[in-house]
Structure formats: structure tokens, C-alpha cells
Design an enzyme around this catalytic site. Structure first.
Site, PDB file in Angstrom:
ATOM      1  N   ASN A  65       0.296 -14.196 -50.856  1.00 28.25           N
ATOM      2  CA  ASN A  65       1.488 -15.020 -50.663  1.00 28.25           C
ATOM      3  C   ASN A  65       2.658 -14.383 -51.404  1.00 28.25           C
ATOM      4  O   ASN A  65       2.501 -13.355 -52.066  1.00 28.25           O
ATOM      5  CB  ASN A  65       1.233 -16.458 -51.134  1.00 28.25           C
ATOM      6  CG  ASN A  65       0.821 -16.491 -52.588  1.00 28.25           C
ATOM      7  OD1 ASN A  65       1.563 -16.039 -53.461  1.00 28.25           O
ATOM      8  ND2 ASN A  65      -0.370 -16.998 -52.860  1.00 28.25           N
ATOM      9  N   ASP A 105      -5.749 -20.477 -51.361  1.00 29.00           N
ATOM     10  CA  ASP A 105      -6.723 -21.565 -51.186  1.00 29.00           C
ATOM     11  C   ASP A 105      -7.986 -21.080 -50.472  1.00 29.00           C
ATOM     12  O   ASP A 105      -9.044 -21.674 -50.618  1.00 29.00           O
ATOM     13  CB  ASP A 105      -6.089 -22.711 -50.385  1.00 29.00           C
ATOM     14  CG  ASP A 105      -5.085 -23.496 -51.241  1.00 29.00           C
ATOM     15  OD1 ASP A 105      -5.273 -23.512 -52.473  1.00 29.00           O
ATOM     16  OD2 ASP A 105      -4.134 -24.067 -50.681  1.00 29.00           O
ATOM     17  N   LYS A 119     -12.379  -0.269 -42.609  1.00 29.97           N
ATOM     18  CA  LYS A 119     -11.088  -0.670 -42.056  1.00 29.97           C
ATOM     19  C   LYS A 119     -11.247  -1.124 -40.601  1.00 29.97           C
ATOM     20  O   LYS A 119     -11.872  -0.422 -39.796  1.00 29.97           O
ATOM     21  CB  LYS A 119     -10.132   0.524 -42.134  1.00 29.97           C
ATOM     22  CG  LYS A 119      -8.718   0.179 -41.802  1.00 29.97           C
ATOM     23  CD  LYS A 119      -7.821   1.401 -41.958  1.00 29.97           C
ATOM     24  CE  LYS A 119      -6.476   1.093 -41.337  1.00 29.97           C
ATOM     25  NZ  LYS A 119      -5.681   2.291 -41.146  1.00 29.97           N
ATOM     26  N   PRO A 124     -12.564 -21.511 -55.196  1.00 31.42           N
ATOM     27  CA  PRO A 124     -12.699 -22.515 -56.261  1.00 31.42           C
ATOM     28  C   PRO A 124     -11.322 -22.961 -56.731  1.00 31.42           C
ATOM     29  O   PRO A 124     -10.387 -22.147 -56.768  1.00 31.42           O
ATOM     30  CB  PRO A 124     -13.436 -21.753 -57.371  1.00 31.42           C
ATOM     31  CG  PRO A 124     -13.288 -20.308 -57.053  1.00 31.42           C
ATOM     32  CD  PRO A 124     -13.102 -20.198 -55.580  1.00 31.42           C
ATOM     33  N   ASP A 125     -11.189 -24.235 -57.084  1.00 31.60           N
ATOM     34  CA  ASP A 125      -9.928 -24.734 -57.638  1.00 31.60           C
ATOM     35  C   ASP A 125      -9.990 -24.531 -59.152  1.00 31.60           C
ATOM     36  O   ASP A 125     -10.684 -25.255 -59.870  1.00 31.60           O
ATOM     37  CB  ASP A 125      -9.729 -26.211 -57.276  1.00 31.60           C
ATOM     38  CG  ASP A 125      -8.327 -26.679 -57.648  1.00 31.60           C
ATOM     39  OD1 ASP A 125      -7.838 -26.303 -58.737  1.00 31.60           O
ATOM     40  OD2 ASP A 125      -7.716 -27.403 -56.848  1.00 31.60           O
ATOM     41  N   ILE A 126      -9.273 -23.525 -59.628  1.00 29.44           N
ATOM     42  CA  ILE A 126      -9.367 -23.107 -61.037  1.00 29.44           C
ATOM     43  C   ILE A 126      -8.857 -24.208 -61.968  1.00 29.44           C
ATOM     44  O   ILE A 126      -9.506 -24.563 -62.947  1.00 29.44           O
ATOM     45  CB  ILE A 126      -8.574 -21.792 -61.243  1.00 29.44           C
ATOM     46  CG1 ILE A 126      -9.153 -20.697 -60.324  1.00 29.44           C
ATOM     47  CG2 ILE A 126      -8.611 -21.354 -62.703  1.00 29.44           C
ATOM     48  CD1 ILE A 126      -8.312 -19.437 -60.225  1.00 29.44           C
ATOM     49  N   LYS A 143      -0.173 -34.826 -56.271  1.00 29.71           N
ATOM     50  CA  LYS A 143      -0.898 -33.653 -56.785  1.00 29.71           C
ATOM     51  C   LYS A 143      -1.319 -33.865 -58.234  1.00 29.71           C
ATOM     52  O   LYS A 143      -2.419 -33.511 -58.636  1.00 29.71           O
ATOM     53  CB  LYS A 143      -0.013 -32.404 -56.665  1.00 29.71           C
ATOM     54  CG  LYS A 143      -0.800 -31.123 -56.655  1.00 29.71           C
ATOM     55  CD  LYS A 143      -0.011 -29.949 -56.109  1.00 29.71           C
ATOM     56  CE  LYS A 143      -0.061 -29.852 -54.595  1.00 29.71           C
ATOM     57  NZ  LYS A 143       0.592 -28.678 -54.058  1.00 29.71           N
ATOM     58  N   LYS A 198      -5.205 -33.688 -59.142  1.00 30.81           N
ATOM     59  CA  LYS A 198      -5.699 -32.651 -60.067  1.00 30.81           C
ATOM     60  C   LYS A 198      -6.089 -33.251 -61.420  1.00 30.81           C
ATOM     61  O   LYS A 198      -6.629 -32.541 -62.267  1.00 30.81           O
ATOM     62  CB  LYS A 198      -4.629 -31.575 -60.271  1.00 30.81           C
ATOM     63  CG  LYS A 198      -4.203 -30.870 -58.994  1.00 30.81           C
ATOM     64  CD  LYS A 198      -4.870 -29.532 -58.819  1.00 30.81           C
ATOM     65  CE  LYS A 198      -4.491 -28.914 -57.486  1.00 30.81           C
ATOM     66  NZ  LYS A 198      -5.091 -27.615 -57.246  1.00 30.81           N
TER      67      LYS A 198
HETATM   68  N1  CTP Z   1      -4.627 -24.006 -58.297  1.00 31.63           N
HETATM   69  C1  CTP Z   1      -5.738 -23.415 -58.885  1.00 31.63           C
HETATM   70  N2  CTP Z   1      -6.742 -22.936 -58.113  1.00 31.63           N
HETATM   71  C2  CTP Z   1      -6.661 -23.012 -56.750  1.00 31.63           C
HETATM   72  C3  CTP Z   1      -5.539 -23.611 -56.151  1.00 31.63           C
HETATM   73  C4  CTP Z   1      -4.526 -24.082 -56.953  1.00 31.63           C
HETATM   74  O1  CTP Z   1      -5.806 -23.342 -60.107  1.00 31.63           O
HETATM   75  N3  CTP Z   1      -7.671 -22.536 -56.036  1.00 31.63           N
HETATM   76  C5  CTP Z   1      -3.575 -24.560 -59.155  1.00 31.63           C
HETATM   77  C6  CTP Z   1      -2.266 -23.827 -59.071  1.00 31.63           C
HETATM   78  O2  CTP Z   1      -2.175 -22.790 -60.017  1.00 31.63           O
HETATM   79  C7  CTP Z   1      -1.251 -24.938 -59.368  1.00 31.63           C
HETATM   80  C8  CTP Z   1      -1.921 -26.166 -58.807  1.00 31.63           C
HETATM   81  O3  CTP Z   1      -3.299 -25.850 -58.726  1.00 31.63           O
HETATM   82  O4  CTP Z   1      -1.105 -25.174 -60.749  1.00 31.63           O
HETATM   83  C9  CTP Z   1      -1.415 -26.619 -57.491  1.00 31.63           C
HETATM   84  O5  CTP Z   1      -1.550 -25.615 -56.554  1.00 31.63           O
HETATM   85  P1  CTP Z   1      -1.353 -25.890 -55.008  1.00 31.63           P
HETATM   86  O6  CTP Z   1      -1.801 -24.708 -54.251  1.00 31.63           O
HETATM   87  O7  CTP Z   1       0.034 -26.383 -54.784  1.00 31.63           O
HETATM   88  O8  CTP Z   1      -2.346 -27.106 -54.827  1.00 31.63           O
HETATM   89  P2  CTP Z   1      -3.344 -27.441 -53.748  1.00 31.63           P
HETATM   90  O9  CTP Z   1      -4.285 -28.391 -54.357  1.00 31.63           O
HETATM   91  O10 CTP Z   1      -3.905 -26.214 -53.150  1.00 31.63           O
HETATM   92  O11 CTP Z   1      -2.432 -28.220 -52.733  1.00 31.63           O
HETATM   93  P3  CTP Z   1      -1.788 -27.799 -51.320  1.00 31.63           P
HETATM   94  O12 CTP Z   1      -2.539 -28.608 -50.369  1.00 31.63           O
HETATM   95  O13 CTP Z   1      -0.353 -28.208 -51.448  1.00 31.63           O
HETATM   96  O14 CTP Z   1      -1.979 -26.308 -51.152  1.00 31.63           O
END
Ligand code: CTP
Length: 403
Positions: A209, A278, A288, A305-307, A337, A341
Site C-alpha cells: 500500500n 490485511d 516469476k 494476523p491482526d498484530i 475501530k 480493537k
Molecule cells: N493493524 C495491525 N495488524 C493488522 C491490521 C491492522 O496491527 N493485520 C493495526 C494497524 O497498525 C492500525 C490498526 O490496526 O493501528 C487499524 O488498522 P486498519 O487496517 O485501519 O484496521 P482494520 O481492522 O484492518 O480495519 P479496516 O477494515 O478499516 O481495514
């Protein structure tokens, strides 16, 4: 004008790096500081007092016996109204003099008679830096409360490579700015994620991104300025690691997760400023992918994974700060959010205001509601964010003490 109103004494000693003192004087003055210069005799062999005078608009002092100083007390008067003395470059000889408490010229006398703090930017040959006598002097100076900016490792004017290169003028200015920041996070360990992640499609292509990483790097720098030990876990960016920050470089979200799992447990504050992808590619090609090899190529994606959620969910989790870059309905999305979170604080901005830019406009969301940090350079916003976090940490501590 980050140093507006600050009264500095810039001491210049004899070394090749003295030519950089001219640029340093200019940058300090540009940031609004009142820069008074004192040079050793050896420094004047490398750069003339006239140059420094022209850049600061003030006399560059060189002589302990200069009759122009009121009451002939130059060795005291010239440093008494200063907020900080910076010696850059600080030669091996000068550091030795400082460590020994000697005062045989104007600058060493000003340093010995000072009431304000002293910041030195050493510059010398690697062998001189590593010499046991030098190391002994450094130990003494640190014990005396002298602050150090650098040195760095790298190419030296003498052709050798190693420790002893003076920091660049811009880096020294950053150290001076850091010096004046309140130490709101002293003794804390802060972990910051920053930048984008790259999810490989094949050996040469990635999903990523447009994040530049600037906000996360600014938060890392502001935390370090506030006295914290900082670990920055960074995706691919073109940015230099802020001075004094430990940086772990990663590419993918999974690598970022592994690095955070190591760094975050036991830390005090976790800033999740990274724009983590994500999804990652499930059917990543080993070789390739050739054009036309598959009609209507499709990629199968798996969720990463959502860190932030993982860190926030740990027992004894650090104070977690989430970031949200939205494209619309900022308040609505940010509130949702923060709840999803389960973090005490969320910093939200409109992506179109921030991506790649040096400025941003941020609103904070916490249990008390919304706080507009306004529009400002990212470093300034990061400092305001750090101050807000420090305030919340102090509030938590007070609440625990009462309970
Ligand atoms: N984040 C993270 N790990 C991920 C995705 C997001 O730690 N896999 C953290 C980002 O660093 C940020 C927060 O979560 O602090 C929000 O990220 P965002 O991508 O906006 O949240 P999402 O839950 O993915 O929501 P969206 O549906 O808007 O993408």
C-alpha cells in the site's frame, strides 16, 4: 522554528569536521535559536570566525582575553545566559580537556564555568576513539552528566572506516531539539510499528500500500525524545532510522508479527502505526509468473494476523495505541475501530490528508471522547500524541494508587 527562544553557545574545536559547524550554525539559527559561537584557536585553522559570524549574525568569540567582553569576564559571561552549550565538532583533545577539568582557552573555560547543560558531538579518527585513554575520558564525561550526540560509524576524512565520524548537522539539530523535549516517557520501553508491509505474489511482485512510514517514524523519534527506549518494527520504507532508536526491518505482515511478538511483551507502550496488509497471497508462486501463462490469473488471499489485536489481548499488555486511516466518516469509523480493537487510544486521520505528506491532521479517541490534535508536521503531531499518552499513563498510575 523548533528552537525559537533557545539561547545556545556553539563551541567549535579543531578537526576536519569543523567545516560542518558552519552548516550547523546556520540550521540552528534557521530554527529560531540565538546562536553564540566560541571557537578554539585550532578551529579557526579549519573555518574562519567571519564565516560563523556571517551565519549567526553575532561575533564569533575566539580569545579568552578579548577586551570587548564586559568586565573582561568573557570566560564566565559568554555562557551564563545560555540554555545549552553544544560542542561540535568535539575533538579528542578537547574531550580530554573537559574530562580533566582543564581551562586553558576561551571554550574550555566557558565549559568549566558553565551553569547550563553541555552536549558534545565527538569527531575523530577511529583509532583515537577506541584508544583506552579516550574511552576512559568518555566514561568520566558521562559520569559528569555530559550529553553525547554521536559519533557515528562510517567513512572518515582520513580514509579509514569506523566509529568517530561526527553526526551530520541535521542529526545534531535533531539531538538539540530532543534535548529540549520534556522527558515524559523516561524509563519506559516503547514499541512502534511503521510503514507498509509487502506480501509476495511471486519472487518479484508484491501486494502493498502507499504508506510512507513517516508517521510511525515520527512517533518513534518523539518517544525517544521523551526519554523512552524505542524499538521500531518497520516495513519497507525509504526513511532513515531516527538516532537512538533500535530498528527491526521486516517485509511481510507475518514477519512484522514475529518481530512484535519478540519486542512487545514487557514493553510499556505499543504504537501500531503500520499500515499492515490485511491479506497475504496464499498461492504464492515460487517462480516469476509469466504474462499470459494463465487466462484471468486469480490470487487466493488469506487473512493476516491482526498484530495490534494480539498485543492488546495479552495479559499485562502494554498501553496500546491504534491508528486508523479512513477515507470517509472519520468519527464513526474511528469510534467503531477503537471498540473493535479494544484499545484505550486510537489516532485517526483521513488518508487523503496524510499519505506520503509531511503534514497530517489527527484526532484522538479515548474513553473521554475526541481530542483534535490539529494540523501540523508529523513530528509535531507525534510529540502531541506522546504527551497525550504520557498523560493517560499518569492517570492510570494515579487510579491504581487510589485503588
Ligand atoms: N493493524 C495491525 N495488524 C493488522 C491490521 C491492522 O496491527 N493485520 C493495526 C494497524 O497498525 C492500525 C490498526 O490496526 O493501528 C487499524 O488498522 P486498519 O487496517 O485501519 O484496521 P482494520 O481492522 O484492518 O480495519 P479496516 O477494515 O478499516 O481495514
Amino acid at each position: 522554528m523548533t528552537l525559537k527562544g533557545k539561547r545556545l553557545l556553539l563551541g567549535v574545536t579543531g578537526g576536519v569536521a569543523a567545516y560542518k559547524a558552519a552548516q550547523l550554525a546556520r540550521l540552528l539559527a534557521k530554527e529560531g535559536a540565538d546562536v553564540r559561537v566560541a571557537m578554539t584557536e585550532a578551529a579557526t585553522r579549519f573555518v574562519t570566525p567571519v564565516t560563523l559570524q556571517a551565519l549567526t549574525g553575532q561575533t564569533a568569540w575566539t580569545d579568552l582575553w578579548d577586551p570587548r567582553v564586559p568586565d573582561n569576564m568573557g570566560h564566565i559571561e559568554l555562557s551564563r545566559d545560555r540554555d545549552l552549550i553544544i560542542v561540535a565538532p568535539a575533538s579528542a583533545d578537547f574531550l580530554g580537556k573537559l574530562a580533566g577539568g582543564l581551562a586553558d582557552d576561551l571554550l574550555s573555560t566557558l565549559c568549566l564555568a558553565r551553569r547550563c547543560p553541555l552536549l558534545v558531538a565527538p569527531a575523530m579518527n577511529v583509532e583515537m576513539w577506541e584508544n583506552p585513554a579516550m574511552q576512559r575520558n568518555l566514561h568520566t564525561l558521562r559520569g559528569d552528566g555530559v550529553h553525547f550526540a554521536g559519533p557515528a560509524a562510517g567513512d572518515q576524512a582520513c580514509g579509514e572506516v569506523g566509529m568517530g565520524r561526527m553526526l551530520e548537522p541535521e542529526e545534531i539539530v535533531a539531538e538539540v531539539e530532543a534535548f529540549f523535549q520534556p522527558k515524559l516517557l523516561a524509563g519506559k520501553h516503547v514499541v512502534v510499528t511503521a510503514g507498509p508491509t509487502e506480501e509476495p505474489i511471486d519472487p518479484v511482485r508484491v501486494i502493498t500500500n502507499a504508506s510512507s512510514g513517516k508517521m510511525g517514524y515520527a512517533v518513534a523519534r518523539a518517544s525517544r525524545e521523551a526519554g523512552a527506549r524505542v524499538t521500531l518494527v518497520s516495513g519497507p520504507t525509504a526513511l532513515a532510522t531516527p538516532t537512538g532508536v533500535e530498528c527491526v526491518r521486516v517485509r511481510s505482515a507475518e514477519q512484522m508479527f514475529e518481530a512484535v511478538k519478540k519486542a512487545a511483551p514487557g514493553s510499556d507502550v505499543f504504537f501500531a502505526a503500520a499500515a499492515v496488509s490485511d491479506y497475504r497471497v496464499k498461492n504464492r508462486a515460487e517462480q516469476k509468473i509469466k504474462k499470459g501463462a494463465a487466462a484471468g490469473l486469480s490470487l487466493e488471499l488469506a487473512e493476516n494476523p491482526d498484530i495490534l489485536a494480539w498485543v492488546a489481548g495479552q495479559k499485562n499488555a502494554p498501553f496500546c495505541v491504534g491508528f486508523a486511516a479512513e477515507s470517509e466518516k472519520l468519527v464513526e469509523h474511528a469510534r467503531a475501530k477503537r471498540a473493535k480493537k479494544a484499545v484505550p487510544l486510537l489516532a485517526a486521520n483521513l488518508a487523503q490528508h496524510a499519505l506520503g505528506a509531511d503534514d497530517n491532521e489527527i484526532t484522538l479517541f479515548d474513553e473521554r471522547g475526541e481530542h483534535a490534535l490539529g494540523r501540523a508536521p508529523k513530528l509535531e503531531l507525534a510529540r502531541r500524541l506522546v504527551a497525550h499518552v504520557a498523560g493517560m499513563l499518569a492517570g492510570e498510575k494515579r487510579a491504581r494508587a487510589k485503588a
